[in-house]
Motif scaffolding. Sequence first.
Motif, mmCIF file in Angstrom:
data_model
loop_
_atom_site.group_PDB
_atom_site.id
_atom_site.type_symbol
_atom_site.label_atom_id
_atom_site.label_comp_id
_atom_site.label_asym_id
_atom_site.label_seq_id
_atom_site.Cartn_x
_atom_site.Cartn_y
_atom_site.Cartn_z
ATOM 1 N N ARG A 108 -15.887 77.098 95.252
ATOM 2 C CA ARG A 108 -14.498 76.617 95.104
ATOM 3 C C ARG A 108 -14.429 75.291 94.356
ATOM 4 O O ARG A 108 -13.350 74.796 94.068
ATOM 5 C CB ARG A 108 -13.844 76.476 96.485
ATOM 6 N N TYR A 109 -15.585 74.705 94.065
ATOM 7 C CA TYR A 109 -15.624 73.509 93.232
ATOM 8 C C TYR A 109 -15.034 73.810 91.858
ATOM 9 O O TYR A 109 -14.456 72.954 91.209
ATOM 10 C CB TYR A 109 -17.075 73.032 93.088
ATOM 11 N N GLY A 110 -15.191 75.080 91.439
ATOM 12 C CA GLY A 110 -14.629 75.506 90.157
ATOM 13 C C GLY A 110 -13.155 75.867 90.264
ATOM 14 O O GLY A 110 -12.409 75.758 89.291
ATOM 15 N N LYS A 111 -12.740 76.312 91.453
ATOM 16 C CA LYS A 111 -11.335 76.679 91.664
ATOM 17 C C LYS A 111 -11.019 76.472 93.145
ATOM 18 O O LYS A 111 -11.457 77.235 93.994
ATOM 19 C CB LYS A 111 -11.087 78.141 91.263
ATOM 20 N N GLU A 112 -10.238 75.435 93.445
ATOM 21 C CA GLU A 112 -10.023 75.020 94.831
ATOM 22 C C GLU A 112 -9.358 76.105 95.679
ATOM 23 O O GLU A 112 -9.650 76.241 96.867
ATOM 24 C CB GLU A 112 -9.181 73.741 94.877
ATOM 25 N N ASP A 113 -8.443 76.855 95.076
ATOM 26 C CA ASP A 113 -7.683 77.846 95.854
ATOM 27 C C ASP A 113 -8.249 79.261 95.710
ATOM 28 O O ASP A 113 -7.548 80.255 95.931
ATOM 29 C CB ASP A 113 -6.217 77.827 95.434
ATOM 30 N N ARG A 136 -20.139 79.628 90.127
ATOM 31 C CA ARG A 136 -19.155 78.542 90.199
ATOM 32 C C ARG A 136 -18.373 78.425 88.895
ATOM 33 O O ARG A 136 -17.170 78.153 88.900
ATOM 34 C CB ARG A 136 -19.880 77.218 90.505
ATOM 35 N N ALA A 137 -19.034 78.633 87.766
ATOM 36 C CA ALA A 137 -18.345 78.583 86.473
ATOM 37 C C ALA A 137 -17.497 79.830 86.258
ATOM 38 O O ALA A 137 -16.380 79.747 85.727
ATOM 39 C CB ALA A 137 -19.374 78.444 85.350
ATOM 40 N N VAL A 138 -17.997 80.977 86.710
ATOM 41 C CA VAL A 138 -17.274 82.243 86.525
ATOM 42 C C VAL A 138 -15.959 82.242 87.284
ATOM 43 O O VAL A 138 -14.931 82.718 86.788
ATOM 44 C CB VAL A 138 -18.162 83.432 86.962
ATOM 45 N N ILE A 139 -15.971 81.707 88.504
ATOM 46 C CA ILE A 139 -14.773 81.738 89.352
ATOM 47 C C ILE A 139 -13.635 80.917 88.744
ATOM 48 O O ILE A 139 -12.462 81.138 89.032
ATOM 49 C CB ILE A 139 -15.119 81.228 90.774
ATOM 50 N N LYS A 140 -13.994 80.028 87.848
ATOM 51 C CA LYS A 140 -12.993 79.187 87.185
ATOM 52 C C LYS A 140 -12.206 79.967 86.132
ATOM 53 O O LYS A 140 -11.083 79.603 85.775
ATOM 54 C CB LYS A 140 -13.716 77.991 86.535
ATOM 55 N N LYS A 141 -12.812 81.051 85.604
ATOM 56 C CA LYS A 141 -12.218 81.887 84.554
ATOM 57 C C LYS A 141 -11.742 81.041 83.369
ATOM 58 O O LYS A 141 -10.570 81.040 82.994
ATOM 59 C CB LYS A 141 -11.056 82.706 85.113
#
Length: 746
Positions: A596-601, A650-655
Amino acid sequence: MVRIIKHLCKYWYSVLIVIALLFVQAACDLSLPEYTSRIVNTGIQEGGIEDNTPEAITKESFEDILLFLNEKDSKFVQNQYEVVSKKDATEEQLESYPTVEKQYIYVLKDISKENHEKLNQLLQKPLTYLLLFSGDTEEGAKIEKQIISKLPEQLSSIPDLTVMKLLEMVPQEQRQEMMKQLNQKMKDMPDTMLEQSAIQFVKTEYQRLGMDTDRIQTNYIFVSGLKMLGLALISMFATVMVGFLGSRIAARLARDLRNQVFKKVVDFSESEMKQFSTASLITRSTNDIQQVQMLLVFLLRTIFYAPIIAIGGVVKVLATGTGMAWIIAVAVMAIATLVIILFAIAMPKFKRVQKLIDRLNLVTREILTGLPVIRAFAKEKHEEARFDKANKDLKNNQLFIVRVMATMMPLMMFTMNAIAVLIVWEAAKGIDSGVMQVGDMMAFIQYTMQIIMSFLMISIVSIMLPRAIVSIGRIDAVLKTPFTILNPKQKKETTEVGTVEFKDVSFRYPDSDGYMLHHINFKANKGETVAFIGSTGSGKSTLINLIPRFFEATKGEVLVDGVNVKDLDQKDLRDKIGYVPQTGVLFSGTIASNLRYGKEDASDKEIQEALDIAQASEFVSKLPKGPENPISQGGTNVSGGQKQRLSIARAVIKKPEIYIFDDSFSALDFKTDAALRKALREKTKGSTMLIVAQRISTIMNADKIVVLDDGNVVGTGTHQELLKSCDVYREIALSQLSKEELDYEG
C-alpha cells in the motif's frame, strides 16, 4: 549562540513568560537574605523593635526627650503624640499599656511615613542620651562626669547633680550649648550604634509601660519567618513553572528541528546526500538535536536567571553600605579567571566530540550492515580493532573533558569558602567597632554566595555551550544546504501520455571532473518496452535515475509526456512513475502495508492481483498471516528474490504510466523471471516499461534495446537488429547464451 536564539524566536511568548517568572524568582531569592538579617538584627538583637520611634512612652521620659531638642523640633515631636489617660484609653490601649491605669502616657498618632522617618531621625540621639545618662552604662557615667567637672563651682557643688537635672535647671540657651558639647563627644559614634542604643532605650521604656517585650520579639520573628516562607513558596512555584516551561520549549524546539532536518533530508537529491554520510545525518537528527535541547533547558533556567540574580545581588550588596563591595569584585575576578583557564584547556576537545561520535556511528553502521562479508573473510578481529579505536578515541576525548571539568567544582567551592572567610574577617572588624551588625554580615555572605553561584551556573552551562554550538552548526549545515533539484515556478501541462525522451543528454556528478553520460538520445513511446544494457559502470542506472529527477541532467533535456522534467512538479512527475530500485527496499510493517506504499487505499483484491503479477502469491500464501505477515526492519526476514518480487508488486499496485525496473530481476531465477515478464506484458498493457538488465534473456523481447558503453549509446534497436549491427551487444549476448538460443547465424 545567535543561531540558538534565532531558533527560539518562534517561542518568544513562552520565553517572555519564563523571563517574567525568573524575575519573580530572583526578587524572592534576593529578599530572603534581607529577612534573615532583620531576624538577627531586629528580631534577636533588638527584641523585635523595628526602629527608635516608640509607639508609646511614659510622661517622664517624654519630657526628658524634649530637653534635648530645640523649640521647633520639640513642637514637631509633641504634635506626633497624643496624651492618653485611664479615662479616655481604649480597651486595646489598656491591655497594651498597663501603666496607663496609674498615670497618663504619650501614644504615637497615626502619622505619615514621611513624618515617621523624620521623627525617627530626631529621636535617635535624645534616646541614646537618655540611655547613657540613666546610670546603667560606663560610657554615660564617664561623659556625665566630664560635663559636670567643667561646670561653675556653684553648679557642680549641687548634691547628686546629673546631666538630666542640669538640663532641667539651665535656660534654653545654655541647654543648646550643652547639646553642642554632647554632639561633639558623640560625633564619632557610628549610626548603627546610635540606632541600637536608641532601640535599647525604647525596649526599656516598653517594659516600664508594662508591655510584653517577649511577645513583641516572638511576634516579629514569627511574622518575618512567615514572610520568608511565603517568599520561598513563591520562588518554588516560579522555579517549577520555569522548569516546566523551559523543558516544554526545549522539547518543542527539538521536535521542530527533527522535523525540519527530516523533511529537508527527504527532499535531498542524490547530489545533496553525497555531502553527508548516512551516519552523520542520523547523528545530526538525534545526538546533535539532543545537545541543543539540553542546552536550552539550562539556558532558559540558568543563563537568563544568572544575570538577574548577579545584578540584583550587587545592587543589594551596595545597598547594605558595609564598605565590602570590593570583595565581590575579587570573587568575580577569581571565578572568571578560573573558568577562562579551564575552558581554554577543554574547548578544543569539545569541538571534536561530535565528529568522534559521527566516526563511531559510521564504523558501527558499516560493521553491522556488513556482518556477512566480515564473517566470510574472517575479518572479525580487524573490525573489532577498528571499532575499538573509534570507541577509545571518543572515550579519551570525553575523559579529558570530564577530568578538566571535574576540577572546576572543588576549585569553585574553595573560592567560595575563601571568600566567605574573607567576609567574616572583614565584617568582624566592623562588628567590633559598631559600624556593622551580625545580621548585615550574614546577609552580605548570602548575597555574595548568590552572586558567585550565578557565575558558577553560567560556567556550568558553558560546559555544554561549545558542544551545543557545534551541534547547532551541524544542524544548520543540513537545513541551509541548497537543493540542486527544485520545483518549477510555473508548471507546464503535459502534452502526451506515457512517453519518455532523452534529447542530447549529458551528465556528470557534482564532485566529478568527467561526464558519466554523453549525448544520450532515444524515445520510449506509450506502451513500449525499452531496455538498457551494457557492461558494469556503463551508466545504465545513472540514466534511469535522471527520469524521476534523482539527479539533474547536466546538459540536454529529459522529457516525460512531452515536457521537460524540470518543468514538472516533482510529486506529479513521480506519481506517473512506478520505480523498482536495483536493491529491493522494504519497510518494517506487514507485506500489505508495504504494497500500500504504492497506493494507500489499495483493496485486498488489488493487493492479491499485484502479488500474482509479481509471482509472489505462492510464497506469501504459505506465510502464517499471508499478506498481513510482518516484515522486519530492512526486510531481513525475506530472501533477496522475495524482496525483489514484493518491490515489483509495490510498483504494480500503483498502476503508473511508466514503469522503471533498475535491474530488478537479477535475484530471480529464469523461470520466475520469464513468468513475471509475461504477466507484466499481459496485465500492464498501455504502460511504458523501462528495464535495466544484465541478462539478455530478460530484455531480448523488448520493443527497443539501448546499448551503453562507457556512457555512450553504441546501439539502439531490437534484439535481432543489435546482434547484427552492435558488437558490444553481440559480445554480451554470446557471453550469456549460445548461438542457437540467440537464433544467431553469425
